[in-house]
Write a protein that holds these residues in place. Structure first.
Motif: not given
Ligand SMILES: Nc1ncnc2c1ncn2[C@@H]1O[C@H](COP(=O)(O)OP(=O)(O)OP(=O)(O)O)[C@@H](O)[C@H]1O
Ligand SMILES: O=P(O)(O)OC[C@H]1O[C@](O)(CO)[C@@H](O)[C@@H]1O
Ligand SMILES: [Mg+2]
Length: 334
Positions: A133-134, A136, A138-139, A141, A180, A302, A318-320
């Motif tokens: 899930k890393d 950016y 998208t909520d 994966t 995550y 999203l 990167k996803q925060k």
């Protein structure tokens, strides 16, 4: 590439993840519904370079929505890192008249797709398929929900025995560069500590928190560690649960610690309902996107809406991690 997309390839690349088969099924059936020829490419980018692909029909994806892994197999293809390898791949796509590609994988796979599209003009669409899930943009994966649930089920069992013996357990979950799975499974199992590559937690902090808990007669401790967590980031060789246990045992003499490494069971198994749903939705929109001329993007979701992130950005950003999560861990485990 100006010709209309009419023959597409689909491949899975990088680490497999539950939901990849459901996404392949959606791509194949949507493509065929719109009159496209769809080719399944074996073992990620290796299959393009070796020209190992076959035309798929609706029947070739029957009975796979519920299966983990990937019927197309996956690989980490070294040759594709070099332009020479990508040239070979392009020649094979050209020979077969394939003029659109759906790549199901993680950030590395999208970097490959981005290069292929930039160098040779092949329209590519990415579907986020990674348990990490890393990514950016998208909520969700594919595979993350299943992997996190697998971790939760295993940690619940460990909690039973930890509780019976008043022991400290350190459980390692997957995530070489991403925390995550650790964060979600740790919160869901009431872990006392969650150690992730993204957050700099020192061994001293864990020790002082354990001593504090001891004073309060809190006897059971569950520490969830992502495999890529480093107690001291300047020493990248020291990472993961075994090292955390070693450092704690060195400092807290007499402490009885047990370590469990969950490993690859997290990557397998039937996809959860959510993973099947997002795979079906993303697969359908990936084909629509190619048909609408929206190329070189990653299909994401999203806030329950489809969201298209240029591959270039998906691989760079990167996803925060929500900052409130860490407070939640601290307060709820007290
Ligand atoms: N910089 C790059 N240039 C060209 N191709 C790349 C690049 N990075 C990765 N690839 C291709 O994508 C493949 C998969 O990448 P990687 O091993 O990083 O997995 P991933 O897609 O990030 O998935 P995961 O991290 O979930 O396992 C690589 O083996 C290679 O074929
Ligand atoms: O065992 P492999 O295939 O090298 O991959 C392990 C890595 O793949 C991932 O599971 C992502 O697919 C990471 O969390 C992990 O570090
Ligand atoms: Mg990756």
């Amino acid at each position: 590439m100006s010709t209309k997309v009419n023959k597409i390839g689909v491949l899975t690349s990088g680490g497999d993840s539950p939901g990849m088969n459901a996404a392949i099924r959606a791509v194949v059936r949507t493509g065929i519904y719109y009159g496209l020829e769809v080719f399944g490419i074996m073992r990620g980018y290796s299959g393009i370079i070796e020209d190992d692909m076959f035309q798929m029909s609706s029947r070739s994806v029957a009975n796979i929505i519920q299966r983990g892994g990937t019927i197309l197999k996956t690989a980490r293809c070294k040759e594709f890192y070099n332009e020479e390898g990508r040239k070979k791949a392009f020649a094979n796509l050209q020979k077969r008249g394939i003029n659109g590609l759906v790549v199901i994988g993680g950030d590395g796979s999208f970097t490959g797709a981005y290069k292929l599209s930039k160098e040779f003009g092949i329209p590519c669409i990415g579907i986020p398929g990674t348990i990490d899930k890393d990514l950016y943009g998208t909520d969700f994966t594919l595979g993350f929900d299943t992997a996190a649930n697998t971790a939760v089920q295993s940690i619940d069992k460990i909690r039973d025995t930890a509780d019976s013996h008043d022991r400290l357990f350190i459980v390692e979950v997957m995530g070489r560069h991403a925390g995550y799975i650790a964060l979600h499974s740790g919160i869901a199992t009431g872990a006392e500590h969650i150690l992730m590559p993204e957050v700099n937690t020192t061994i001293e902090e864990i020790i002082s928190s354990l001593s504090e808990q001891e004073k309060r007669k809190k006897l059971v401790n569950l520490v969830i560690v992502a495999e890529g967590y480093m107690p001291d980031p300047s020493n990248p060789k020291i990472k993961g649960a075994n090292e955390v246990a070693r450092l704690l045992e060195e400092r807290l003499k007499g402490l009885e610690i047990r370590v469990t490494i969950l490993g690859h069971i997290q990557r397998g198994g039937p996809p959860s309902c959510i993973d099947r749903l997002i795979a079906s939705r993303m697969g359908y929109h990936a084909v629509e996107s190619l048909l609408e001329g929206r190329y070189n993007v990653m299909v994401g979701i999203l806030n329950n809406n489809m969201h298209y992130t240029p591959l270039e950005i998906a691989i760079r950003e990167k996803q925060k991690m929500g900052e409130d999560w860490l407070d939640i861990v601290k307060i709820l485990a007290s």
